[in-house]
Design an enzyme around this catalytic site. Structure first.
Site, PDB file in Angstrom:
ATOM      1  N   GLU A   1      -0.094  -0.930   5.880  1.00 17.46           N
ATOM      2  CA  GLU A   1       0.977  -0.435   6.737  1.00 17.46           C
ATOM      3  C   GLU A   1       0.854   1.065   6.944  1.00 17.46           C
ATOM      4  O   GLU A   1       1.153   1.575   8.019  1.00 17.46           O
ATOM      5  CB  GLU A   1       2.348  -0.764   6.116  1.00 17.46           C
ATOM      6  CG  GLU A   1       3.529  -0.561   7.069  1.00 17.46           C
ATOM      7  CD  GLU A   1       4.039   0.864   7.157  1.00 17.46           C
ATOM      8  OE1 GLU A   1       4.742   1.174   8.133  1.00 17.46           O
ATOM      9  OE2 GLU A   1       3.740   1.688   6.273  1.00 17.46           O
ATOM     10  N   GLU A   2       0.433   1.772   5.909  1.00 20.12           N
ATOM     11  CA  GLU A   2       0.417   3.235   5.984  1.00 20.12           C
ATOM     12  C   GLU A   2      -0.717   3.777   6.857  1.00 20.12           C
ATOM     13  O   GLU A   2      -0.765   4.969   7.131  1.00 20.12           O
ATOM     14  CB  GLU A   2       0.326   3.841   4.580  1.00 20.12           C
ATOM     15  CG  GLU A   2       1.514   3.506   3.682  1.00 20.12           C
ATOM     16  CD  GLU A   2       2.833   4.099   4.178  1.00 20.12           C
ATOM     17  OE1 GLU A   2       2.836   4.794   5.210  1.00 20.12           O
ATOM     18  OE2 GLU A   2       3.864   3.847   3.535  1.00 20.12           O
TER      19      GLU A   2
ATOM     20  N   ASP B   1       0.859  -1.189   0.000  1.00 21.29           N
ATOM     21  CA  ASP B   1       0.000   0.000   0.000  1.00 21.29           C
ATOM     22  C   ASP B   1       0.893   1.236   0.000  1.00 21.29           C
ATOM     23  O   ASP B   1       2.070   1.165   0.379  1.00 21.29           O
ATOM     24  CB  ASP B   1      -0.930   0.016   1.230  1.00 21.29           C
ATOM     25  CG  ASP B   1      -0.186  -0.045   2.556  1.00 21.29           C
ATOM     26  OD1 ASP B   1       0.743  -0.883   2.675  1.00 21.29           O
ATOM     27  OD2 ASP B   1      -0.496   0.730   3.478  1.00 21.29           O
TER      28      ASP B   1
ATOM     29  N   HIS C   1       6.839   9.325   1.179  1.00 24.02           N
ATOM     30  CA  HIS C   1       5.641  10.136   1.462  1.00 24.02           C
ATOM     31  C   HIS C   1       5.719  11.530   0.827  1.00 24.02           C
ATOM     32  O   HIS C   1       4.902  12.386   1.127  1.00 24.02           O
ATOM     33  CB  HIS C   1       5.376  10.288   2.970  1.00 24.02           C
ATOM     34  CG  HIS C   1       5.110   8.993   3.663  1.00 24.02           C
ATOM     35  ND1 HIS C   1       4.453   8.913   4.866  1.00 24.02           N
ATOM     36  CD2 HIS C   1       5.406   7.715   3.322  1.00 24.02           C
ATOM     37  CE1 HIS C   1       4.369   7.633   5.237  1.00 24.02           C
ATOM     38  NE2 HIS C   1       4.938   6.892   4.310  1.00 24.02           N
TER      39      HIS C   1
HETATM   40 ZN   LIG Z   1       6.637   1.730   4.655  1.00 30.51          ZN
END
Ligand SMILES: [Zn+2]
Length: 473
Positions: free
Chosen positions: A148-149, A85, A439
């Site tokens: 995970e995010e 993800d 990110h």
């Molecule tokens: Zn990561």
């Protein structure tokens, strides 16, 4: 085994498979029965599992939210934990974030660093070993998460259903290796309002607001005061305060109200000492004023419990670990209203070795007489693998055989995916001089780094899962 040559030989396939993964917009989306965290993450999971089947591995899908690709037979299990993800792309890209491109010597796409590139590198390391045909001493399993995010529902569902590997690594951070992560807690100190004293205070604190997130040091703070008389005296005293403390602030008079603001400096919640907490500065000024008893208790609590240090000593939570360092306390959100009283939103991180539950109980007890309670407590305990553990030794050595860098394994205040493994470390795939673009817009990774990471993972898996070096002494 010539790790470098083996990786070089499958470079084109690796990049092609990676591009297919990068093209999938695997941002968390609407939950449905078949796709608990959205269609995109599910498609990315399916894509990986399909690669696994194509290449002759056994695969498993766990509730369309996690899965694995496995090689080898036998009792013991080694895990590699990656995620497919990604966070939303955000604005300002020079390219289409889901149309990967090679610009110069770099691949540019959302997720290339976090964590599709490193996950694919680990997959290819496993694939190369599998194709060599040597028997595995450890079953080797690439575990793939899709949340995970956000909320880590993926690993929760996965490990509810599946066995925990004896050891493993998460290629979701940096080389050489992270072997310890502090415990991370968030909670609120909530003030109980008491009846106001008889005497009308000269100054009423109407509101104070500072900070929006537990894990950031607040950079702004604003307070609104109602002042019945001697407004100019208060202003004078504020100017004196700013001069004395060298704080950056301003004020504004509006219809009998005085608005004060302070400018601090933001920093991550794991390093509060690197920032300047605007809210705590402003409260230090308020403490000097003749406020009502509730506002006074609010300011007094802050000065007593938070001002002056960030190691948790005033909360009875200070502790220092040789490798993991000290407790840190960040007061990320401060809120006061005349009606509801005060709230302090705290992010407290602590090393291995402290009895967190007992200390929290003592703290709860301790603050009662100051009129506060602790609410909304959430925490993840510290995660630590001994630096002398064979897992740490072998992985670090594998890294050093491919990179001219003697940096020691380290610990951090933050949390990585590795903490969901019982005995797991974070291992790559950012190198020492890699620009961290996770990110961010224009997320990128050098092709050379992708190949280098694959070589390192290949050596690590070869030594642990085929040669069984972790079990030698
Ligand atoms: Zn990561």
């Amino acid at each position: 085994m010539d790790y470098k040559a083996l990786v070089e030989a499958c470079k084109d396939d690796l990049v092609a498979d990676l591009f297919g993964l990068l093209e999938i917009e695997s941002v968390k989306g609407e939950s449905s029965k078949d796709a608990p965290v959205g269609e995109g993450p599910k498609r990315a999971l399916d894509y990986m599992l399909e690669l696994g089947r194509r290449d002759g591995f056994s695969t498993l899908n766990v509730e369309n939210i996690a899965g694995h690709i496995e090689s080898g037979k036998g009792e013991k299990l080694f895990g590699i934990l990656g995620h497919v993800d990604v966070v939303p792309p955000g604005k300002g890209w020079d390219t289409d974030p889901f149309n990967p491109e090679i610009l110069g010597d770099e691949i540019v796409a959302r997720g290339i660093q976090d964590d599709k590139g490193p996950t694919m590198a680990a997959y290819y390391a496993m694939k190369i070993l599998h194709q060599q045909g040597a028997p595995f001493k450890y079953r080797t399993r690439l575990i793939i998460g899709t949340d995970e995010e956000s909320d880590w529902q993926c690993t929760e569902a996965y490990f509810n259903a599946e066995e925990m590997p004896q050891a493993g690594f998460a290629p979701d951070a940096a080389f050489p290796l992270i072997h310890g992560e502090k415990g991370i807690s968030t909670f609120n100190f909530v003030q109980k309002q008491t009846a106001l004293d008889e005497d009308e205070p000269k100054i009423e604190l109407k509101a104070l607001i500072s900070g929006e997130r537990y894990n950031m040091v607040p950079e702004d703070a604003e307070a609104k005061l109602k002042i019945q008389q001697n407004m100019s005296e208060v202003i004078q005293s504020y100017e004196d305060f700013l001069r004395e403390t060298k704080a950056e602030g301003s004020y504004e008079v509006d219809n009998g109200f005085l608005k004060l603001s302070i400018q601090g400096k933001s920093a991550h919640g794991s390093t509060p000492e690197a920032g300047v907490n605007a809210g705590l500065i402003l409260i230090q000024f308020l403490k000097r004023l003749d406020l009502d008893n509730n506002a006074k208790a609010f300011a007094g609590f802050a000065v007593d419990r938070f001002v002056g240090r960030t190691d948790g000593a005033q909360l009875g939570m200070d502790y220092s670990h040789d490798e993991m360092g000290e407790t840190s306390v960040n007061v990320g959100m401060i809120n006061y209203t005349e009606v509801d009283g005060g709230i302090f939103g705290v992010n407290l991180r602590y090393p291995e070795g402290i009895d967190f539950d007992a200390k929290m109980d003592a703290l709860k007890e301790d603050i009662t007489e100051q009129g506060f309670t602790i609410e909304d407590l959430e925490y993840q305990p510290p995660h630590y693998v001994d630096k002398e553990d064979p897992l740490v030794k072998i992985l670090t050595d594998a890294y050093r055989n491919h990179v001219d860098d003697r940096t020691e394994p380290f610990t951090i205040g933050g949390g990585t995916y590795a903490r969901t493994l019982e005995k797991g470390v974070a291992f790559g795939a950012m190198f020492k001089d890699t620009a961290d673009t996770m990110h961010q817009k224009n997320e990128r990774m050098k092709v050379e780094e992708l190949l280098k990471a694959t070589e390192i993972y290949l050596e690590a898996l070869h030594r642990i899962c085929i040669k069984g070096e972790m079990d030698e002494d």
